[in-house]
Design a protein around this motif. Structure first.
Motif, PDB file in Angstrom:
ATOM      1  N   TRP A 163       0.811  -1.216   0.000  1.00 50.22           N
ATOM      2  CA  TRP A 163       0.000   0.000   0.000  1.00 50.22           C
ATOM      3  C   TRP A 163       0.846   1.268   0.000  1.00 50.22           C
ATOM      4  CZ3 TRP A 163      -0.693  -4.397   2.797  1.00 50.22           C
ATOM      5  CH2 TRP A 163      -1.837  -5.153   2.489  1.00 50.22           C
ATOM      6  N   ALA A 164       2.159   1.139  -0.159  1.00 48.75           N
ATOM      7  CA  ALA A 164       3.040   2.304  -0.128  1.00 48.75           C
ATOM      8  C   ALA A 164       2.670   3.310  -1.213  1.00 48.75           C
ATOM      9  CB  ALA A 164       4.500   1.866  -0.286  1.00 48.75           C
ATOM     10  N   GLY A 165       2.251   2.804  -2.361  1.00 48.99           N
ATOM     11  CA  GLY A 165       1.892   3.702  -3.461  1.00 48.99           C
ATOM     12  C   GLY A 165       0.744   4.616  -3.110  1.00 48.99           C
TER      13      GLY A 165
ATOM     14  N   VAL B  27       6.364  -0.775  -6.401  1.00 50.42           N
ATOM     15  CA  VAL B  27       5.995  -1.972  -5.648  1.00 50.42           C
ATOM     16  C   VAL B  27       5.041  -2.793  -6.504  1.00 50.42           C
ATOM     17  CG1 VAL B  27       4.900  -2.872  -3.575  1.00 50.42           C
ATOM     18  CG2 VAL B  27       6.303  -0.797  -3.449  1.00 50.42           C
ATOM     19  N   ARG B  28       5.414  -4.020  -6.761  1.00 47.20           N
ATOM     20  CA  ARG B  28       4.620  -4.900  -7.601  1.00 47.20           C
ATOM     21  C   ARG B  28       4.044  -6.021  -6.739  1.00 47.20           C
ATOM     22  NH1 ARG B  28       6.971  -7.750 -13.099  1.00 47.20           N
ATOM     23  NH2 ARG B  28       5.087  -8.865 -13.710  1.00 47.20           N
TER      24      ARG B  28
ATOM     25  N   GLY C 133      -2.192 -13.424   0.934  1.00 46.98           N
ATOM     26  CA  GLY C 133      -1.476 -12.202   1.260  1.00 46.98           C
ATOM     27  C   GLY C 133      -0.751 -11.670   0.043  1.00 46.98           C
ATOM     28  N   LEU C 134      -0.310 -10.433   0.134  1.00 48.65           N
ATOM     29  CA  LEU C 134       0.411  -9.800  -0.967  1.00 48.65           C
ATOM     30  C   LEU C 134       1.853  -9.537  -0.572  1.00 48.65           C
ATOM     31  CD1 LEU C 134      -2.173  -7.135  -2.201  1.00 48.65           C
ATOM     32  CD2 LEU C 134      -1.776  -9.434  -3.108  1.00 48.65           C
ATOM     33  N   ARG C 135       2.772 -10.012  -1.397  1.00 47.70           N
ATOM     34  CA  ARG C 135       4.188  -9.687  -1.199  1.00 47.70           C
ATOM     35  C   ARG C 135       4.450  -8.317  -1.830  1.00 47.70           C
ATOM     36  NH1 ARG C 135       3.810 -14.620  -3.605  1.00 47.70           N
ATOM     37  NH2 ARG C 135       4.370 -16.448  -2.367  1.00 47.70           N
ATOM     38  N   PRO C 136       5.106  -7.417  -1.111  1.00 49.51           N
ATOM     39  CA  PRO C 136       5.406  -6.094  -1.679  1.00 49.51           C
ATOM     40  C   PRO C 136       6.731  -6.132  -2.437  1.00 49.51           C
ATOM     41  CG  PRO C 136       5.983  -6.123   0.624  1.00 49.51           C
ATOM     42  CD  PRO C 136       5.428  -7.493   0.327  1.00 49.51           C
ATOM     43  N   LEU C 137       6.754  -6.758  -3.597  1.00 56.06           N
ATOM     44  CA  LEU C 137       7.998  -6.923  -4.342  1.00 56.06           C
ATOM     45  C   LEU C 137       8.417  -5.600  -4.977  1.00 56.06           C
ATOM     46  CD1 LEU C 137       7.300 -10.330  -6.126  1.00 56.06           C
ATOM     47  CD2 LEU C 137       8.311  -9.907  -3.873  1.00 56.06           C
TER      48      LEU C 137
ATOM     49  N   GLY D 187       9.654  -3.989  -0.058  1.00 54.03           N
ATOM     50  CA  GLY D 187      10.373  -5.197  -0.418  1.00 54.03           C
ATOM     51  C   GLY D 187      10.817  -5.947   0.820  1.00 54.03           C
ATOM     52  N   GLY D 188      11.850  -6.760   0.662  1.00 54.85           N
ATOM     53  CA  GLY D 188      12.387  -7.509   1.788  1.00 54.85           C
ATOM     54  C   GLY D 188      11.566  -8.733   2.134  1.00 54.85           C
TER      55      GLY D 188
END
Length: 575
Positions: A241-243, A258-259, A346-350, A380-381
């Motif tokens: 959700w950073a975007g 962030v993908r 869940g969503l990975r923040p790639l 990420g991470g």
């Protein structure tokens, strides 16, 4: 019983939230953190460990997003060795050792895993060499080293696997934890050090003066009131959700994108697979794992690009069938949908630069951006390296503010860790004093550490709290009580989904005990009978909406079905 006596530092109580809400409106903090996942709470703790004041704002609950929906593994990332990403693996293994031995020995435990071999010669040598390197890197000595298994030894170790699916195997170790419980414990530790921690508070905008970010506009979702938070630096740790936060700065964006990638997991009973160890194996897309977790088996995961609204990652029928087909290819007795106790997505923040095509190929390294003076974004991470991520972004903040000591979190035990080993060694004596079984006390110690004594004191004052929650044993009523009293739970969902894992570990998702949990919440938080009923209805609606969405084949259809259900209050909810 006096439920108001909860002012001890490190308790996320109702009184703590009231006090922190007042602080948020009046103090000027060194750091304001947006996001209460594992990275966000880690940043708040790191800031306080340096002598910097921090306030954290989370729109829902600690770990309510990605951080409660991980694979529960604390690991070095064996498959990253194959990508020759040695630095990432070494860093993660060092962190694994710290978590096991110093930071959270009560929450992080070694777990044995088997990699079944399907080729007789080259695969054993290839994987064995990689595991020898894995054993010797940063976390050496924290867990046992790997060992080779013949086909006969495989049959003894994992009789539930189909012998036709392997020619032998290699056993190695990583570590396991409860991700949501871990994140909440980091939040408690940050509060203990002095951070103001606020859940159910949404960041609605950023305050920019003279080209520099100097605070956050916020809305308290419980009281529907707005207020401003002043801070010398803002850290955005909002994962996928950073975007949305960056959109609050017109014309500015981070140096990366962030993908989101969706991963789903299913949970089945512990007696459905006979094995002394978990299983990892390669698939055409990623890695399949079958992990022993808290008396259940956790099976995952998928790795597919998510193109829908980031607020509603949902599992689909196709996702579940994919996992069942993969795990059944190695099991002697196949699983069916009837065996499934819970499913979560869940969503990975790639983080990517725009060149990668396949989400499985995107690195799990983290990135930090400063799109405007006074604000930093981290994304990420992986869960294992949350502490390093927090340290790295706080190094940027400390450099900007030109104040603060170096990070001290590598030597800082979390709440519950300090006296844990002594209590564990004497758990039988503790059980006798509490008039509980040693097994029950040991289970509490491995969830709460040395604050287990606080739960036992509650049971001593009210023995009825020692009873199991209906349909949710071994979870007890005192665990629900303690969640509201000291762990920041503000809704029934906070308790059933994250302070406990009843939502995904019980086949009825906790519907049998939801009224009891609401009543306990009423005692602690002062809910009226009408408030309690609203909590019950909201939880039941959420359970049924997800079940409805899981009948769909695509992400888009699942989101549409979920939204239709939640928008239509006349649809009957699960009973």
């Amino acid at each position: 019983m006096n439920y108001e006596n909860t002012q001890r530092p490190g308790r996320l109580s109702r009184q703590q939230r009231i006090a922190d809400r007042a602080r948020a409106e009046t103090e000027i903090f060194d750091v304001a953190v947006i996001g209460g996942g594992i990275t966000g709470v880690g940043v708040a703790l790191d800031a306080e460990s340096r002598g910097l004041s921090a306030v954290l704002l989370e729109a829902d609950d600690y770990a309510s997003g990605t951080s409660s929906k991980s694979s529960k593994l604390i690991h070095g990332g064996l498959r990253y060795l194959e990508m020759l990403d040695f630095a990432l693996v070494r860093e993660a293994l060092r962190e694994r050792k710290l978590l096991l031995e110093t930071i959270a020995p009560h929450l992080v435990k070694p777990v044995p895993l088997i990699w079944p071999l399907t080729h007789r010669v080259w695969e054993r040598g290839y994987l064995g060499a990689g595991l020898a390197l894995y054993d010797s890197m940063g976390g050496a000595g924290a867990v046992p080293v790997h060992r080779h298994l013949s086909k006969r030894r495989m049959r003894r170790t994992a009789p539930g696997l189909d012998p036709q699916a392997y020619v032998g195997g290699i056993q190695f170790y990583d570590a396991i934890e409860d991700d949501a419980r871990y994140a909440m414990t980091v939040a408690r530790t940050a509060a203990e050090r002095g951070a103001a921690m606020l859940t159910k508070v949404r960041a609605t905008g950023l305050s920019v003066v003279g080209g520099r970010v100097c605070g956050v506009h916020a809305r308290d979702m419980l009281t529907d009131t707005e207020f401003d938070v002043q801070a010398r630096h803002v850290v955005v740790a909002a994962g996928p959700w950073a975007g949305h936060v960056l959109e609050m700065i017109p014309g500015r964006q981070a140096d990366f994108a962030v993908r989101p990638s969706k991963g789903i997991h299913i949970v089945v009973p512990g007696d459905r697979i006979e094995s002394e160890a978990g299983v990892l194996m390669r698939t055409e897309k990623s890695v399949l794992f079958v992990i022993p977790w808290d008396g259940h088996w956790l099976i995952g995961d998928t790795d597919t690009e998510w193109r829908e609204d980031t607020g509603t990652p949902l599992p689909t029928r196709v996702d579940v069938e994919y996992l069942l087909s993969k795990v059944n290819s190695i099991l002697k007795h196949p699983l069916s949908t009837d065996d499934i106790e819970g499913v979560f997505a869940g969503l990975r923040p790639l983080v990517h630069s725009g060149d990668e095509v396949d989400t499985t190929k995107i690195s799990r390294e983290h990135s930090i951006s400063t799109p405007l003076p006074g604000i930093s974004v981290i994304a990420g991470g992986k869960y294992t390296t949350y502490r390093v991520m927090a340290k790295d972004v706080m190094d940027v903040v400390a450099d900007d503010l030109r104040v603060g000591r170096p990070s001290a979190t590598s030597k800082l035990p979390l709440v519950g860790a300090r006296g844990y080993r002594d209590l564990l060694e004497n758990h039988q004596k503790l059980a006798g004093e509490a008039k509980m079984t040693p097994t029950a006390v040991k289970r509490l110690l491995n969830r709460y550490g040395d604050v287990t004594e606080e739960l036992l004191s509650l049971v001593a004052a009210d023995p009825a709290l020692g009873a199991p929650l209906a349909g949710a044993a071994p979870y007890t009523r005192v665990e629900a009580m303690y969640a509201f009293l000291c762990e920041g739970a503000l809704t029934v969902a906070d308790v059933l989904e994250r302070r406990t894992r009843i939502r995904i570990q019980c086949k009825d998702a906790g519907l049998a005990c939801v009224e009891d949990v609401a009543a306990i919440g009423g005692q602690v938080l002062g809910w009226s009978p009408a408030d309690q009923m609203r909590q019950v209805r909201a939880y039941k609606a959420s359970v049924t909406a997800q079940r409805t969405a899981m009948r769909e084949d695509t992400d888009r259809d699942a989101v549409a079905a979920f939204t239709r259900f939640m928008d239509n209050p006349k649809i009957a909810v699960a009973e």
